[in-house]
Scaffold this active site. Structure first.
Site, PDB file in Angstrom:
ATOM      1  N   VAL A   1       5.120   3.155  -0.630  1.00 16.66           N
ATOM      2  CA  VAL A   1       6.578   3.066  -0.700  1.00 16.66           C
ATOM      3  C   VAL A   1       7.150   4.046   0.321  1.00 16.66           C
ATOM      4  CG1 VAL A   1       8.567   3.097  -2.248  1.00 16.66           C
ATOM      5  CG2 VAL A   1       6.294   2.706  -3.180  1.00 16.66           C
TER       6      VAL A   1
ATOM      7  N   ASP B   1       0.248  -5.561  13.582  1.00 13.22           N
ATOM      8  CA  ASP B   1       1.346  -5.969  12.702  1.00 13.22           C
ATOM      9  C   ASP B   1       2.679  -5.796  13.425  1.00 13.22           C
ATOM     10  OD1 ASP B   1       2.432  -6.984  10.361  1.00 13.22           O
ATOM     11  OD2 ASP B   1       2.392  -5.069   9.293  1.00 13.22           O
TER      12      ASP B   1
ATOM     13  N   PHE C   1       0.794  -1.224   0.000  1.00 14.23           N
ATOM     14  CA  PHE C   1       0.000   0.000   0.000  1.00 14.23           C
ATOM     15  C   PHE C   1       0.827   1.274   0.000  1.00 14.23           C
ATOM     16  CE2 PHE C   1      -2.429  -3.363   2.075  1.00 14.23           C
ATOM     17  CZ  PHE C   1      -3.442  -3.465   1.132  1.00 14.23           C
TER      18      PHE C   1
END
Ligand code: ADP
Ligand code: MG
Length: 352
Positions: free
Chosen positions: A35, A167, A33
């Site tokens: 960079v 995460d 999603f």
């Protein structure tokens, strides 16, 4: 209302940036999603930082900006310093969200863990000097204990604010050279139950290496966020029922395991461990019974480390890595666990 005014005023006095204020440097990461780049200011304005991290994100960047703004106000020390976020409509690839953080340093826990020097490399960056002391399990345990305390402290900040990260993994933990401590980064999959923002895009896969077994329950039962007022009323109850914060605790438990057991630091061995643990119905004690009799010297050394001080480390580890979320310890309770009674590295550096 006060909080709103405060937030608004704070926002007003923070520096704002535009696209052409930056010179884009090295690429630091690339996810599905967005960079991430290291960037510097094209014209440094007076007493401003000069190094930043920029994430150019797709439409999901809006939620990530929202999470970062909230964390910044509520528990700023837990995460990398968020500077600014805005929508860039001029890109040829369609609208892009730009997110800016202070550049915290070059070391992620993932990088540090992969070094043969771990955990001594962490001792050196925390203390700012190399200690001329004999190496051994006791010293390693002290370093790992210090890292765990910092990670749990950061996580407790997020959880007390009502945010679950979802995460947590060594790649999303950065060593902040400014505060000489670890901070959590990447709120791209985070959920805020108190306001009802709980969204993971369909395409997002929770990292299977670090995700707790209830990952599927979490991602399929919460496809969209409930409307804000409803969620605000319900969420304290939901929090109690599902204890979603314990999802992050499982991940932190696996990181603890990797720090204590050098042989579990590689991806392939972690994946193999996860398979073994699943076969043991996620019972860490059963896993130990399975592997200890024929354990390699490396693995035995890990058990020795967690067995120090009457097995207090093993006790903490097994209270984090458990199948049932409700049986896992909370971040706050973990910080009060006797494993942390002994002095860590920071106390040592203050004494010297
Ligand atoms: P994603 O995983 O979505 O690509 P992250 O936010 O995790 O994006 O950032 C990717 C990488 O960029 C991190 O693993 C880290 O190496 C680096 N990074 C991110 N934020 C910072 C920061 N504030 N300071 C230094 N490095 C950072
Ligand atoms: Mg990341």
């Amino acid at each position: 209302f006060d909080m709103f005014v405060l937030a608004f005023v704070e926002r007003l006095f923070r520096p704002t940036f535009r696209k052409d204020d930056f010179v884009v440097g090295k690429k630091l990461g690339e996810g599905s999603f967005g960079v991430v780049y290291k960037v510097s200011l094209s014209k440094k304005r007076s007493n401003e930082e000069s190094e930043y991290v920029l994430k150019k994100a797709t439409e999901f960047g809006a939620v990530e900006i929202w999470m970062n703004e909230r964390v910044r106000r509520a528990c700023g020390n837990s995460c990398a310093d968020f500077v600014y976020g805005f929508l860039d409509k001029s890109s040829k690839k369609g609208p892009e969200y730009w997110l800016l953080w202070k550049y915290e340093g070059e070391s992620t826990l993932a990088g540090l863990l992969q070094s043969k020097e771990f955990p001594y490399n962490v001792e050196t960056i925390i203390l700012g000097k190399v200690q001329d002391l004999p190496k051994g399990l006791e010293r390693e345990n002290k370093i790992i204990q210090t890292i765990m305390r910092q990670l749990l402290f950061a996580l407790d900040g997020l959880h007390s604010t009502g945010i679950i990260h979802r995460d947590v993994k060594p790649q999303n933990i950065i060593f902040s050279e400014g505060s000489r401590s670890f901070k959590i980064i990447d709120l791209g999959a985070a959920a805020d139950l108190r306001v009802g923002i709980n969204y993971i895009p369909k395409e997002f896969l929770l990292d299977p290496r670090y995700a707790a077994p209830e990952q599927y329950i979490m991602s399929t039962q919460t496809p969209s966020a409930p409307s804000a007022p409803v969620a605000a009323a319900l969420s304290p109850v939901l929090w109690q029922m599902n204890l979603p914060d314990r999802f992050d605790i499982y991940s932190i438990g696996l990181i603890f395991l990797q720090m204590a057991f050098p042989s579990l630091r590689s991806d392939s061995n972690l994946i193999q461990f996860n398979r073994q643990l699943k076969r043991c119905d996620y019972d860490l004690t059963a896993w130990r019974k399975l592997v200890e009799p024929r354990a390699s010297a490396d693995l035995r050394r890990g058990f020795e480390l967690v067995d120090l001080d009457g097995g207090i480390g093993w006790e903490l580890l097994t209270s984090m890595v458990r199948y049932k979320a409700r049986q896992r310890i909370s971040a706050k309770a973990a910080l009060a666990h006797p494993y942390f009674d002994r002095q860590g590295l920071l106390a040592l550096s203050v004494m010297q």
